[in-house]
Scaffold this active site. Structure first.
Site, PDB file in Angstrom:
ATOM      1  N   GLU A 138      -4.203   7.545  -4.364  1.00 21.80           N
ATOM      2  CA  GLU A 138      -4.289   6.970  -5.709  1.00 21.80           C
ATOM      3  C   GLU A 138      -5.474   7.613  -6.424  1.00 21.80           C
ATOM      4  O   GLU A 138      -6.574   7.563  -5.885  1.00 21.80           O
ATOM      5  CB  GLU A 138      -4.498   5.455  -5.625  1.00 21.80           C
ATOM      6  CG  GLU A 138      -3.249   4.745  -5.150  1.00 21.80           C
ATOM      7  CD  GLU A 138      -3.454   3.254  -4.941  1.00 21.80           C
ATOM      8  OE1 GLU A 138      -4.554   2.752  -5.234  1.00 21.80           O
ATOM      9  OE2 GLU A 138      -2.528   2.600  -4.480  1.00 21.80           O
ATOM     10  N   HIS A 155      -2.198   0.605  -9.390  1.00 25.74           N
ATOM     11  CA  HIS A 155      -2.814  -0.424  -8.534  1.00 25.74           C
ATOM     12  C   HIS A 155      -3.494  -1.498  -9.408  1.00 25.74           C
ATOM     13  O   HIS A 155      -4.695  -1.729  -9.303  1.00 25.74           O
ATOM     14  CB  HIS A 155      -3.821   0.214  -7.568  1.00 25.74           C
ATOM     15  CG  HIS A 155      -4.063  -0.603  -6.343  1.00 25.74           C
ATOM     16  ND1 HIS A 155      -4.207  -0.054  -5.095  1.00 25.74           N
ATOM     17  CD2 HIS A 155      -4.187  -1.933  -6.148  1.00 25.74           C
ATOM     18  CE1 HIS A 155      -4.418  -1.005  -4.197  1.00 25.74           C
ATOM     19  NE2 HIS A 155      -4.405  -2.165  -4.826  1.00 25.74           N
ATOM     20  N   ARG A 166       0.870  -1.172   0.000  1.00 25.15           N
ATOM     21  CA  ARG A 166       0.000   0.000   0.000  1.00 25.15           C
ATOM     22  C   ARG A 166       0.908   1.222   0.000  1.00 25.15           C
ATOM     23  O   ARG A 166       2.019   1.174   0.540  1.00 25.15           O
ATOM     24  CB  ARG A 166      -0.887   0.046   1.263  1.00 25.15           C
ATOM     25  CG  ARG A 166      -1.999  -0.981   1.299  1.00 25.15           C
ATOM     26  CD  ARG A 166      -3.111  -0.647   0.318  1.00 25.15           C
ATOM     27  NE  ARG A 166      -4.222  -1.581   0.404  1.00 25.15           N
ATOM     28  CZ  ARG A 166      -4.446  -2.584  -0.455  1.00 25.15           C
ATOM     29  NH1 ARG A 166      -3.624  -2.778  -1.470  1.00 25.15           N
ATOM     30  NH2 ARG A 166      -5.493  -3.371  -0.312  1.00 25.15           N
TER      31      ARG A 166
HETATM   32  O1  LIG Z   1      -5.731  -5.908  -1.509  1.00 29.29           O
HETATM   33  C1  LIG Z   1      -5.575  -6.467  -2.603  1.00 29.29           C
HETATM   34  O2  LIG Z   1      -5.687  -7.687  -2.748  1.00 29.29           O
HETATM   35  C2  LIG Z   1      -5.304  -5.651  -3.795  1.00 29.29           C
HETATM   36  O3  LIG Z   1      -4.691  -4.472  -3.488  1.00 29.29           O
HETATM   37  C3  LIG Z   1      -6.592  -5.447  -4.548  1.00 29.29           C
HETATM   38  O4  LIG Z   1      -7.053  -4.211  -4.577  1.00 29.29           O
END
Ligand SMILES: O=C(O)[C@H](O)CO
Length: 340
Positions: free
Chosen positions: A285, A304, A256
């Site tokens: 994002e 992403h 993240r």
């Molecule tokens: O958390 C997750 O699996 C990915 O980031 C999908 O958004």
């Protein structure tokens, strides 16, 4: 004639009972990200009557009390606390993806709303993106993507991936899949994780456990972030950690955006503390157009897209449906996320 009508009335009413009328209602936060979800939404529609967030918000009284499940994706409007009072019958938020850092699980549970995610099915596609970013960054694939020019010897030189060292922080399902791919490139694999994996797991990919994160940072050519975002991992990579990395190293982030102190990263990339960064995730994002990361030549950013394949999206949606159906039926939810 009467028999014919009775028979058809019975068929019609049983179809309605099994079908449209008996389907529970679900709120879906968005339909159509890149058209992928749109193309797969039939999986949900087989079992639920869906109402989109946008339509719901225009007249919340109409469907609000009927909605039992909510389908949610990271990076799309999350279940706002202000929404929840409009959904008195909500039993579950079925999240698509494994990360649930955008959802307040204890708070939702306190309202009687369960949370489920989709582990496992996201791992291959996300690991592919990690390797894709790593390779593109190491070999300047994006910078040299211009078939009209020729790259002369000595220009835009990349770094060798084969035989290099990859340090993976977060060795869950996704981290392990990344290690498997790294093994295919004869990479030396280091990893740091809350829990050490079994000896069999380590041997299968030739991974060495680094209890000390600093050791991994110092020894790796590629540092890959593959952990869940939690209060403990927020900002895990900051000035000190970046300064421990090699000047020839690349930071790959598929975790993240908040896992990295972005100001520190900008500084490290500008000053040559590290060679490059390749990020599938940022905070926010998308980044605002004037964000300093976007003006740097030694950073590669994707939007992403870790799970964005047709195959994985369908698997995710099927799992979300299974989770939501179980919750609506009052059964154990296959992938319930419990508050820690
Ligand atoms: O958390 C997750 O699996 C990915 O980031 C999908 O958004």
């Amino acid at each position: 004639m009467l028999g014919f009508l009775v028979k058809h009335f019975q068929i019609l009413s049983s179809t309605l009972t099994r079908g449209l009328l008996s389907k529970p209602w679900a709120l879906i936060s968005e339909v159509g990200r890149n058209g992928l979800i749109k193309g797969s939404i039939d999986i949900v529609e087989q079992h639920f009557q869906i109402v989109c967030l946008k339509d719901f918000l225009q007249n919340p009284q109409l469907h609000g009390p009927k909605i039992q499940a909510m389908f949610q994706w990271y990076a799309l409007p999350a279940a706002e606390p202000s929404l929840l009072h409009l959904l008195p019958s909500l039993k579950v938020i079925a999240n698509g993806g494994v990360g649930i850092d955008h959802l307040d699980v204890p708070y939702l549970n306190s309202l009687g709303v369960k949370v489920a995610n989709t582990p496992g099915v996201v791992s291959d596609a996300t690991a592919d993106i990690a390797l894709g970013l790593l390779l593109a960054s190491a070999r300047n694939i994006v910078e040299t993507f211009d078939p009209k020019t020729t790259c002369l010897p000595g220009q835009l030189m990349g770094v060798e991936v084969t035989g290099s060292t990859m340090g993976i922080i977060g060795m869950g399902n996704i981290g392990y899949k990344i290690a498997q791919r790294g093994k295919g490139f004869d990479m030396k694999i280091l990893y740091h994780n809350r829990r050490r994996r079994s000896v069999e797991d380590e041997q299968a990919v030739g991974a060495r456990y680094c209890e000390c994160l600093d050791d991994l940072l110092k020894e790796s050519d590629f540092v890959v972030l593959a952990f869940n975002l939690t209060p403990e991992t927020t900002g895990l990579i900051s000035h000190r950690e970046l300064s421990l990395m090699r000047p020839t190293a690349t930071l790959v982030n598929i975790s993240r955006g908040l896992a990295v102190d972005q100001d520190a990263l900008v500084e490290a990339l500008q000053s040559g503390t590290i060679r490059t960064a390749a990020l599938d995730v940022t905070e926010p994002e998308p980044l605002p157009r004037d964000h300093p990361l976007l003006s740097l030549l030694n950073v590669l950013i994707t939007t992403h897209i870790g799970t964005n394949t047709y195959t994985t999206t369908r698997k995710i949606l099927q799992m979300m449906v299974d989770n939501a159906l179980a919750a609506v039926a009052g059964q154990a939810i296959p992938n319930e996320v419990k508050a820690e």
